[in-house]
Write a protein that holds these residues in place. Sequence first.
Motif, short mmCIF file in Angstrom:
data_model
loop_
_atom_site.label_atom_id
_atom_site.label_comp_id
_atom_site.label_asym_id
_atom_site.label_seq_id
_atom_site.Cartn_x
_atom_site.Cartn_y
_atom_site.Cartn_z
N GLN A 95 -8.74 -15.02 -19.71
CA GLN A 95 -9.81 -15.92 -20.15
C GLN A 95 -10.00 -15.87 -21.66
O GLN A 95 -10.17 -16.90 -22.31
CB GLN A 95 -11.13 -15.54 -19.46
CG GLN A 95 -11.24 -15.96 -18.02
CD GLN A 95 -12.54 -15.51 -17.40
OE1 GLN A 95 -12.73 -14.32 -17.14
NE2 GLN A 95 -13.45 -16.44 -17.17
N SER A 128 -7.22 -17.61 -23.42
CA SER A 128 -7.42 -19.06 -23.33
C SER A 128 -8.46 -19.53 -24.35
O SER A 128 -8.29 -20.59 -24.98
CB SER A 128 -7.86 -19.44 -21.92
OG SER A 128 -8.13 -20.82 -21.82
N MET A 129 -9.53 -18.75 -24.53
CA MET A 129 -10.55 -19.09 -25.53
C MET A 129 -9.96 -19.11 -26.92
O MET A 129 -10.25 -20.02 -27.73
CB MET A 129 -11.70 -18.06 -25.47
CG MET A 129 -12.51 -18.08 -24.20
SD MET A 129 -13.72 -16.71 -24.17
CE MET A 129 -14.36 -16.85 -22.50
N GLN A 141 -7.84 -22.12 -27.55
CA GLN A 141 -8.64 -23.33 -27.74
C GLN A 141 -9.43 -23.30 -29.05
O GLN A 141 -10.16 -24.24 -29.36
CB GLN A 141 -9.62 -23.47 -26.58
CG GLN A 141 -8.94 -23.71 -25.22
CD GLN A 141 -9.93 -23.71 -24.07
OE1 GLN A 141 -11.12 -23.92 -24.26
NE2 GLN A 141 -9.44 -23.46 -22.86
N ASP A 155 -11.83 -21.14 -29.90
CA ASP A 155 -13.21 -20.71 -29.76
C ASP A 155 -13.51 -19.52 -30.68
O ASP A 155 -12.65 -18.65 -30.89
CB ASP A 155 -13.51 -20.31 -28.31
CG ASP A 155 -13.47 -21.49 -27.36
OD1 ASP A 155 -13.63 -22.63 -27.84
OD2 ASP A 155 -13.28 -21.27 -26.14
N ASP A 156 -14.71 -19.49 -31.20
CA ASP A 156 -15.18 -18.36 -32.01
C ASP A 156 -15.76 -17.32 -31.06
O ASP A 156 -16.83 -17.53 -30.48
CB ASP A 156 -16.24 -18.83 -33.01
CG ASP A 156 -16.69 -17.72 -33.95
OD1 ASP A 156 -16.35 -16.54 -33.69
OD2 ASP A 156 -17.42 -18.03 -34.93
N LEU A 157 -15.05 -16.20 -30.88
CA LEU A 157 -15.49 -15.21 -29.91
C LEU A 157 -16.86 -14.62 -30.24
O LEU A 157 -17.57 -14.15 -29.34
CB LEU A 157 -14.45 -14.08 -29.81
CG LEU A 157 -13.07 -14.46 -29.24
CD1 LEU A 157 -12.19 -13.22 -29.11
CD2 LEU A 157 -13.20 -15.15 -27.88
N ILE A 184 -19.47 -16.42 -28.27
CA ILE A 184 -19.40 -16.39 -26.80
C ILE A 184 -20.44 -15.40 -26.28
O ILE A 184 -20.54 -14.28 -26.78
CB ILE A 184 -17.99 -15.97 -26.33
CG1 ILE A 184 -16.93 -16.92 -26.91
CG2 ILE A 184 -17.93 -15.97 -24.80
CD1 ILE A 184 -17.05 -18.35 -26.48
#
Length: 271
Positions: free
Chosen positions: A152, A155-156, A159, A161-163, A166
């Motif tokens: 997961q 995948s972030m 894409q 995404d800024d962890l 999250i």
Amino acid sequence: MSDHEDYIQAFSHFMRSGDNSRLSDFLTSEQSAVFLSIYRNGFYKACLSALKANFTSLTFILDETDFNQIATAYINLYPPSQATLVAYGMASSSTHAELEKIPSFPVFLLQLEGQEPPISIPWRALYDLALLDQTWISTLNKKNTQIVSLAQVQSMLEQGDDLSLIPFNLIESVSLVNTEFAAFSKWQRLKFHGEGIDAAHREEQNILFWQYEGEVQAKLLTSAEAHFYHAFLASASIGDALESAAQQGADLDISALFADLLNASLLKLEV
């Protein structure tokens, strides 16, 4: 109703003291009073068995006579208040006021400080061992949800995404135990190998407990890791926890820590 309440009080007194005089008005013969002793013996046997099952390490470090004497004193003061003995002696998560007044068996051991311990190990060290027993069982009985997998997170990242944005949190089964004595390795030897220990020395330790694939995991933390997890449990925010650790000058490798969190399945996603 009054007779029923009087009987319950008389029977409770008998179960805790062995004195059946208050039950005389409710019995038809002397033989009945003798028969009731079977219930009292069964009551103590069941309570002792529950405490032995919940606090296994103490049954290895104390001989049976000493354990039974301490446990019986606890039973006399704090008899079971629930229909099941599964969690007897353990800290209650209930919001019921009466249950919250009942100390756990580990806390009861602390109340015995000032008395001579049965062995050459302080009551506080026995408390630490009992606390680790209690945490192991409570961790086993918890259920985790929304666990984050490494796939997961990958995948972030793919894409973009800024962890840091999250909403990661620690899974439900995580708990942090602080001990005053160096109890962790001793507890492991007692609980899982039945090996005795002959000494205890003061050394503060922080142990992380969590459940992974139905089994309890436990890890002795460094001071930096302990500060991080204390902050994470308090704030429920991984970002705030990392910032707090940084402000304390904690020597943490953030990348390695995050990898450890993922590999141990310690993170979940808040929904």
